[in-house]
Write an enzyme that holds these catalytic residues in place. Structure first.
Site, PDB file in Angstrom:
ATOM      1  CG  MET A 117      32.053  35.524  33.856  1.00  0.00           C
ATOM      2  SD  MET A 117      33.231  33.650  33.641  1.00  0.00           S
ATOM      3  CE  MET A 117      34.058  34.587  32.538  1.00  0.00           C
ATOM      4  CG  ASP A 136      30.047  32.861  36.907  1.00  0.00           C
ATOM      5  OD1 ASP A 136      30.624  32.952  35.975  1.00  0.00           O
ATOM      6  OD2 ASP A 136      28.434  32.917  36.802  1.00  0.00           O
TER       7      ASP A 136
END
Length: 482
Positions: free
Chosen positions: A81, A238
């Site tokens: 991210m 994730d």
């Protein structure tokens, strides 16, 4: 039998998994990724390297399981991210992507927050280094000509989506962590975009995590034996995908990820903005849920660092040595894992890592175990910060490559004081979560009907918990001495 494919673009590597109708991972492939730190506090990767790594994994799956690849009904995406990827009019990267652990934009955090009244209530947290909003303002202030040439601004996994499908889109879960989105509304905020010097036209279309956002390009589908225009769903970051892969799909469930970073995620059905302690609240990949997050920036990264420090080329073999040594916690040094600053609970990019309590008997194994303990104690800090907000945590699942270590997971359980749940698919949690979202996107169940559950419970050890608690004061003393 329809299969689904999950692709997870991590920081240290890419991983792709084929998942059957019973949630079994029937084939997987991975490829490593390089990372660059050209200046202090900077952390960057080349987007082209991401694509090459993903292609390598899909080539490998096609070579190993061509019949299964032909049966893939949909693809889901997970990824690291907070990365900022700037593309020109030809969709070429204008510079290396600035990653989640890039800490150059400290001054810009203050500017962004001051520009938007009640910033945390709008986005879910304070402005912190590593997040896209302040990094984009850093580009405005330091590389304005580059940003003027930028046609698209994408998160890492969404760059993979663009290369796979030609579609520029992002899911609302991953996008909510950019600090450019009205988290409740699920839309880009004109006020936030303006504060960071970017326009809505540069941002991708927002879609749901299980919404189809394009199909695989014909030439790529042919290369990998996929059906033409195989659907690619939104997916998620994730952290959220790791939660879905671990079954964290209801309020009160939580996951701890032992990857490059360490992430403690709690699912909540209420939006609880975080206003301190380095916590952050975003949308979950499950509609109607939000994700409260605590994050330590160096978990697996600290293990990789100490392995290099002691000259170990094989981290797995090193971990086996440590496990076999069975050192008592009270005989190891204290390590604070702040190698790249720290987010939770300190929100301080200037923190440093340190060993203390070294003596002539300290060996390489003592140092490595101290790193594992330090990460466990830092995750305990996350636990305490989350509990202080009123978060109700019913159970905690384990996600990430570090979960394969019984010693490390037991240290975490003992430091937190709660049992942990580890599934056989824990190491591929984000990729499995992406695959599950792909199945949901084509009308199947999120969690497979009759999915086989062979979870293992990791219990705290009383003696280990007592020894870690005794070390905690020395662990905290590092902050007072810096």
């Amino acid at each position: 039998m329809t299969l689904v494919l999950g692709i997870d673009l991590g920081t240290s590597g890419a991983k792709s998994v084929l998942v059957d109708a019973h949630d079994r991972v029937i084939a997987e492939a991975s490829a490593p990724l390089p990372l660059s730190r050209p200046q202090p506090l900077w952390s960057e990767q080349e987007p082209q390297d991401w694509w090459h790594a993903v292609v390598t994994t899909l080539d490998a799956l096609h070579a190993a399981a061509p019949n299964e690849m032909a049966g893939v009904g949909a693809i889901g995406l997970s990824g690291q991210m907070l990365g900022v990827t700037c593309l020109d009019a030809s969709d070429h990267a204008l510079r290396p992507a600035m990653l989640w652990n890039d800490a150059r934009a400290g001054a810009e955090c203050v500017i962004v927050e001051e520009a938007v009244p009640d910033f945390a209530d709008l986005v879910g947290c304070r402005a912190m280094v590593g997040f896209p909003a302040p990094k984009l303002l850093w580009l405005v202030r330091h590389e304005p000509q580059l940003l003027a040439k930028t046609r698209r601004i994408l998160l890492p996994k969404d760059y993979i989506r663009l290369r796979l499908t030609g579609t520029a889109a992002s899911d609302r879960a991953d996008a909510s962590a950019t600090l450019l989105m009205d988290t409740r509304a699920g839309t880009w905020s004109p006020e936030l975009l303006a504060a960071c010097g970017v326009s809505a036209e540069q941002m991708p279309t927002l879609i749901a995590s299980d919404e189809i956002g394009g199909g695989v390009r014909p030439e790529l589908a042919s290369r990998w034996g996929l059906t033409a225009n195989t659907p690619v769903v939104g997916g998620a970051g994730d952290n959220m995908c790791g939660g879905v892969g671990a079954g964290v799909v209801e309020a009160g469930m939580a996951s701890i990820s032992l990857g490059t970073s360490g992430v403690y995620l709690v699912a909540n059905d209420a939006f609880l903005p975080a206003r301190g302690q380095g916590l952050h609240t975003h949308r979950h990949a499950i509609e109607g849920l939000f994700a409260q997050n605590g994050c330590i920036l160096s978990a697996g990264a600290a293990l990789s660092w100490v392995a290099r420090l002691v000259g170990a080329e094989d981290v797995s073999a090193l971990m086996q040595e440590v496990e076999a040594a069975a050192l008592p916690v009270d005989e190891t040094p204290v390590f604070t894992p702040y190698l790249s600053g720290e987010r939770t609970p300190h929100d301080d990019a200037g923190l440093n890592g340190a060993f203390s309590g070294l003596n002539p008997g300290t060996t390489r194994i003592h140092l490595v175990q101290a790193v594992l303990e330090g990460v466990a104690m830092a995750l305990a800090d996350c636990h305490e910060a989350l509990i202080s907000t009123g978060a109700a945590i019913d159970e905690i699942a384990l996600v990430g490559g570090g979960t394969s270590s019984r010693l490390w997971t037991t240290l975490v359980a003992s430091a937190i004081g709660m049992p942990l749940r580890r599934s056989q698919a824990a190491a591929v949690g984000p990729a499995l979560g992406a695959a599950r979202l792909a199945r949901l996107g084509i009308g199947g169940p999120l969690i497979a009907d009759g999915a086989e559950q062979e979870d293992e419970r990791i219990l705290p050890k009383a003696a280990m918990a007592e020894a870690l608690a005794a070390k905690k004061a020395r662990f905290a003393r590092h902050l007072a001495l810096r």
